[in-house]
Design an enzyme around this catalytic site. Structure first.
Site, PDB file in Angstrom:
ATOM      1  N   SER A  55      37.446  41.868  39.102  1.00 55.30           N
ATOM      2  CA  SER A  55      38.398  40.794  38.829  1.00 55.30           C
ATOM      3  C   SER A  55      39.042  40.312  40.137  1.00 55.30           C
ATOM      4  CB  SER A  55      39.433  41.298  37.812  1.00 55.30           C
ATOM      5  OG  SER A  55      40.131  40.235  37.215  1.00 55.30           O
TER       6      SER A  55
ATOM      7  N   ASP B 253      32.868  36.525  29.546  1.00 58.18           N
ATOM      8  CA  ASP B 253      34.057  37.173  30.121  1.00 58.18           C
ATOM      9  C   ASP B 253      35.260  36.278  29.844  1.00 58.18           C
ATOM     10  OD1 ASP B 253      36.144  38.025  31.903  1.00 58.18           O
ATOM     11  OD2 ASP B 253      34.636  39.014  33.146  1.00 58.18           O
TER      12      ASP B 253
ATOM     13  N   HIS C 172      35.592  41.883  29.756  1.00 58.99           N
ATOM     14  CA  HIS C 172      35.981  41.594  31.135  1.00 58.99           C
ATOM     15  C   HIS C 172      35.455  42.705  32.036  1.00 58.99           C
ATOM     16  CE1 HIS C 172      38.075  40.126  34.557  1.00 58.99           C
ATOM     17  NE2 HIS C 172      39.039  41.019  34.545  1.00 58.99           N
TER      18      HIS C 172
END
Length: 514
Positions: A228, A455, A482
């Site tokens: 991320s 995602d 995710h």
């Protein structure tokens, strides 16, 4: 010369070991004492700053240390701060490659806690045998000192109960801006070193800390795993230190060239798409809170949560489930299919006027424990975001983004008038230190970008764009969650492990089925 020594400790305490393995590689001018510093490794328990960290750090195979770095790299002889570091040593020392440094994202999440959790699962696998698993809490976060601090626990509870973001009227917007300005002032007041810390808490400085860490760990080249926002750390490091990279897995990418407004809209598209997947899953159940027709799921969700704008649900402990917390619960659940079941249960409870399960999901997102204590993640998230991206003060742009977000994720629309309040970054006491751009990475070895088709938080196309910008290899996972690497998905784990161990990138166009 590298050294290792043990210091005397009480019989009931783990022994401390001091190692000096650096400096390794090129040392920037004036930073010799940082790049060559010894690290004293010991018990991790004193580093825990949350209930989750206490549990994760209790494993005796883990060691923790503090890395000293300059507060301001432009003034290396000035004030210093410390970075919390955790490692689990490779189980196969004879074939050890080096350290695998990782960051789970946020920004604001604990890399130490992430490494502790990932290391246990990977301990007996190839990565656990070949690498020391190393996590660090970026400056201002978790065990690193000082922490960025803005709101007290009581103030954060009060903020959530007020749910100001659901009021788009002129009076509501004015109140939101007053709160945003107050928040920025409290961050500067309550964070040690004040403006100086806030000015140097961004990714620009985190990657410099990571290069100091690489050297102190004794690694000529960095092997890195970023999830991320951790992909932003990776791409920024690759631009600043391309010749210091050995290997880099970037999973759940942020688009490097996307500003904060467009990133928000893209995230709305991601959540909207993931909600559609959730609705289809739910519709197949007899107890689906949103009904048997996925096409009607958005309206069914709105019908359940929009009344909370006017009348929150009061819980047994006196707290109130607001529209903001109910929608935050949904967002939290969309990060992983493992949370779809509790989301459905929470929505069914809401039909009965109960809100405990949804509040628990919202608390999970906000990192609030059962005693009412919050991690400082959300404070750090805002502080980093405010210096990583130029501030946005054009209200027409803000209003346009809000409308596009609601169109992309209509289940999150409160049904009221749209407002265009300035956020805390508009009132931030220090300027931004970087801006979105494609990284210049000449000399960088091949990197591996992992991107998931559905995602919710970092849309698939962002990974495509990052891989292209870094001239890297793209691995596609077909799923709704995710991030994917080291989460039990055999195809993804095999490809990522092969790359980290021997540099083999998967063939172009490789897709892993969900």
């Amino acid at each position: 010369m590298p050294l290792a020594a043990c210091t005397s400790t009480p019989a009931d305490q783990p022994r401390q070991a001091t190692e000096q393995l650096g400096p390794k590689g090129a040392v920037p001018a004036g930073l010799d004492r940082f790049y060559g510093q010894p690290l004293t490794w010991g018990d991790c328990a004193p580093y825990a700053t949350s209930d989750g960290a206490k549990s994760a750090f209790a494993v005796k195979t883990l060691q923790c240390a503090r890395l000293t770095v300059p507060l301001d790299y432009a003034k290396p002889a000035g004030d210093t701060i410390t970075i919390g570091v955790l490692r689990r040593k490779a189980t196969g020392q004879d074939n050890r490659i080096g350290s695998l440094v990782m960051n789970p994202g946020g920004p604001g999440a604990s890399g130490m806690e992430a490494a502790a959790n990932l290391a246990q699962g990977a301990a007996q696998g190839e990565l656990g045998k070949r690498f020391d698993f190393v996590g660090f809490d970026p400056r201002g976060i978790g065990a690193s000192e000082p922490q960025v601090r803005c709101l007290t626990d009581a103030e954060r509870d009060e903020d959530r109960a007020e749910d100001l973001e659901s009021d788009g009227s002129p009076a509501g917007v004015a109140k939101q801006e007053t709160e945003a300005k107050d928040f920025a002032g409290k961050c500067a007041q309550r964070t040690a070193h004040g403006d100086a810390m806030l000015a140097n808490v961004g990714t620009r400085d985190v990657v410099k800390d990571m290069d100091v860490l690489r050297s102190a760990l004794g690694d000529e080249k960095l092997s890195y795993l970023g999830y991320s926002y951790g992909t932003r750390i990776g791409s920024t490091y690759a631009e600043a230190f391309p010749k210091n990279v050995r290997a880099m897995v970037l999973d759940g990418a942020l688009d490097p060239d996307q500003d904060s407004v467009e990133s928000l809209v893209a995230q709305g598209q991601g959540f909207g798409k993931a909600f559609g997947q959730y609705a289809a899953w739910c519709a197949a159940r007899q107890d689906c809170a949103l009904g048997a027709n996925p096409a009607g799921a958005t309206k069914a969700f709105q019908d359940l949560v929009r009344p909370l704008v006017r009348i929150p649900v009061t819980l047994a402990d006196g707290r109130k489930l607001t529209f903001g917390d109910a929608t935050l619960a949904a967002i939290q659940a969309l990060y992983s299919q493992q949370l779809w079941e509790p989301l459905n249960s929470g929505l069914n409870e809401l039909k009965l006027g109960k809100g405990a399960t949804l509040m628990a999901l919202a608390d999970q997102y906000n990192e609030r424990d059962r005693s009412g204590r919050y991690a400082t993640t959300q404070d750090a998230f805002t502080a980093i975001r405010c210096v990583d991206d130029p501030r946005v003060t054009d209200k027409n742009k803000i209003l346009d983004a809000a409308k596009r977000y609601d169109e992309a994720a209509p289940f999150l629309d409160d049904g009221g008038p749209e407002g265009a309040p300035l956020d805390s970054c508009a009132f931030w006491p220090v300027p931004s230190t970087s801006r979105p751009h494609e990284p210049a990475v000449a000399g960088l070895p091949p990197v591996l970008v992992v991107s998931t088709t559905n995602d919710p938080a970092t849309p698939y196309q962002a990974g495509v764009n990052l891989a292209k910008a870094m001239k890297g290899s793209l691995l596609t996972y077909e799923g709704t969650q995710h991030t994917a690497f080291l989460q039990g998905i055999g195809c993804v784990d095999s490809a990522g492990t092969a790359y980290l161990v021997d540099g083999t990138v998967p063939p172009e166009g490789t897709r892993c089925p969900g």
